[in-house]
Enzyme design. Sequence first.
Site, PDB file in Angstrom:
ATOM      1  N   ASP A  16      43.212  76.909  51.317  1.00 13.48           N
ATOM      2  CA  ASP A  16      44.183  76.710  50.233  1.00 13.48           C
ATOM      3  C   ASP A  16      44.826  78.036  49.835  1.00 13.48           C
ATOM      4  O   ASP A  16      45.738  78.062  48.992  1.00 13.48           O
ATOM      5  CB  ASP A  16      43.560  75.979  49.040  1.00 13.48           C
ATOM      6  CG  ASP A  16      42.408  76.727  48.417  1.00 13.48           C
ATOM      7  OD1 ASP A  16      42.020  77.790  48.940  1.00 13.48           O
ATOM      8  OD2 ASP A  16      41.885  76.258  47.378  1.00 13.48           O
ATOM      9  N   SER A  17      44.400  79.130  50.467  1.00 14.96           N
ATOM     10  CA  SER A  17      45.120  80.402  50.315  1.00 14.96           C
ATOM     11  C   SER A  17      46.572  80.231  50.764  1.00 14.96           C
ATOM     12  O   SER A  17      47.407  81.087  50.459  1.00 14.96           O
ATOM     13  CB  SER A  17      44.438  81.507  51.137  1.00 14.96           C
ATOM     14  OG  SER A  17      44.283  81.107  52.486  1.00 14.96           O
TER      15      SER A  17
ATOM     16  N   ASP B 201      40.657  72.893  53.651  1.00 10.98           N
ATOM     17  CA  ASP B 201      40.171  73.052  52.272  1.00 10.98           C
ATOM     18  C   ASP B 201      40.537  71.852  51.413  1.00 10.98           C
ATOM     19  O   ASP B 201      41.665  71.344  51.483  1.00 10.98           O
ATOM     20  CB  ASP B 201      40.846  74.279  51.639  1.00 10.98           C
ATOM     21  CG  ASP B 201      39.932  75.480  51.565  1.00 10.98           C
ATOM     22  OD1 ASP B 201      38.703  75.330  51.639  1.00 10.98           O
ATOM     23  OD2 ASP B 201      40.474  76.597  51.413  1.00 10.98           O
TER      24      ASP B 201
ATOM     25  N   GLU C  70      31.942  84.684  49.902  1.00 13.29           N
ATOM     26  CA  GLU C  70      33.136  85.512  49.658  1.00 13.29           C
ATOM     27  C   GLU C  70      32.854  86.619  48.661  1.00 13.29           C
ATOM     28  O   GLU C  70      32.332  86.374  47.562  1.00 13.29           O
ATOM     29  CB  GLU C  70      34.305  84.639  49.160  1.00 13.29           C
ATOM     30  CG  GLU C  70      35.551  85.493  48.869  1.00 13.29           C
ATOM     31  CD  GLU C  70      36.863  84.739  48.795  1.00 13.29           C
ATOM     32  OE1 GLU C  70      36.880  83.526  49.077  1.00 13.29           O
ATOM     33  OE2 GLU C  70      37.877  85.388  48.462  1.00 13.29           O
TER      34      GLU C  70
ATOM     35  N   GLU D  26      34.587  74.357  47.307  1.00 10.06           N
ATOM     36  CA  GLU D  26      34.008  75.507  46.613  1.00 10.06           C
ATOM     37  C   GLU D  26      32.979  75.061  45.582  1.00 10.06           C
ATOM     38  O   GLU D  26      33.150  74.028  44.947  1.00 10.06           O
ATOM     39  CB  GLU D  26      35.115  76.309  45.907  1.00 10.06           C
ATOM     40  CG  GLU D  26      36.112  76.917  46.873  1.00 10.06           C
ATOM     41  CD  GLU D  26      37.172  77.779  46.179  1.00 10.06           C
ATOM     42  OE1 GLU D  26      37.067  78.021  44.949  1.00 10.06           O
ATOM     43  OE2 GLU D  26      38.105  78.205  46.878  1.00 10.06           O
TER      44      GLU D  26
ATOM     45  N   LYS E  94      36.302  71.816  53.598  1.00 14.38           N
ATOM     46  CA  LYS E  94      35.590  72.861  52.854  1.00 14.38           C
ATOM     47  C   LYS E  94      35.825  72.644  51.374  1.00 14.38           C
ATOM     48  O   LYS E  94      36.917  72.248  50.962  1.00 14.38           O
ATOM     49  CB  LYS E  94      36.079  74.254  53.271  1.00 14.38           C
ATOM     50  CG  LYS E  94      35.385  75.385  52.486  1.00 14.38           C
ATOM     51  CD  LYS E  94      35.585  76.752  53.119  1.00 14.38           C
ATOM     52  CE  LYS E  94      36.891  77.411  52.813  1.00 14.38           C
ATOM     53  NZ  LYS E  94      37.155  77.640  51.375  1.00 14.38           N
TER      54      LYS E  94
HETATM   55  O1  KIV Z   1      41.586  79.550  51.381  1.00 15.82           O
HETATM   56  C1  KIV Z   1      41.100  80.390  52.153  1.00 15.82           C
HETATM   57  O2  KIV Z   1      41.811  81.047  52.947  1.00 15.82           O
HETATM   58  C2  KIV Z   1      39.660  80.605  52.120  1.00 15.82           C
HETATM   59  C3  KIV Z   1      39.129  81.794  52.851  1.00 15.82           C
HETATM   60  C4  KIV Z   1      39.453  83.001  52.084  1.00 15.82           C
HETATM   61  C5  KIV Z   1      37.678  81.662  53.130  1.00 15.82           C
HETATM   62  O3  KIV Z   1      38.960  79.868  51.504  1.00 15.82           O
END
Ligand code: KIV
Length: 285
Positions: free
Chosen positions: A59-60, A98, A197, A130, A128
């Site tokens: 989600d970055s 994510d 992280e 969090e 994924k």
């Molecule tokens: O969203 C993302 O790119 C991430 C990585 C930084 C692990 O979760």
Amino acid sequence: MSLHPSQSPPAPQQPAQKRLTAPDIRARKGLAPIVMLTSYHAHTARILDQHCDVILVGDSLGMVMHGLETTIPVTLDMMILQGHAVMRGSRRALVVVDMPFGSYEVSREQAFTTAARILKETGCGAIKLEGGHRMAETIRFLVERGVPVMAHVGLTPQSVNALGGFRAQGRDPAEWAPIASDARAVADAGAFAVVLEAIAEPLAAQITREIAVPTIGIGASPACDGQVLVLEDMLGLSPWVPKFVKRYTSLAPAIETAVASYAAEVRSRRFPGPEHVYTVKKGEA
Ligand code: KIV
């Protein structure tokens, strides 16, 4: 739905390629380091696929592709669109997508509905999410229902407002116990791997020793079982990067030089040159 030609699946003459799965990655604990990078689109996914075990549609993308200040505003539709693109560009790597903020925290049922949409609409192999202890019950629920889950503890960017900023975690040993306990909780709940992280090296080493599944570090030292970086950060495209990022090249100045040359050539009418121009076929005019 009709596809634009650039969205077509890989050409049929390509030999069938077995994709890595979440159990394959899980089985790598203690063996060769796991290589993971982010990608949000088909062209970069195609390149990463030759070198990476896991491609993360993180989600970055909200910050990297959309210029947002945090990942909080990222939507499920944004994740699915880019997840689908990365699946089309790759054939071998495990693709993990994510779950965005707000799409899974309310209940385990909400999490399953979101995960099912991601798996069905992108074709990816895992999701994924969090969070540590607070997400353990949800992870167990998802895994029991066939959803492979990669967990993410330490600095969890979706909690940036609660954490008070993007700060490294566990630099004071007094903070170690809850972070280590979070990692154990998600591993015990069935996560096949855990992203660590921005945490201090001795804590990452301790967690990596303690849990039975691979740890994948981003700013968490070489003690982890694998590493992940945001692609644009390591390529030198992002204007600012955290201390833990190594820039393997400097794409931003290279792009700027190319764009400046293009602009100068268009303005001076040196581009397009004769080699870029369609001529009329003999006998047609
Ligand atoms: O969203 C993302 O790119 C991430 C990585 C930084 C692990 O979760």
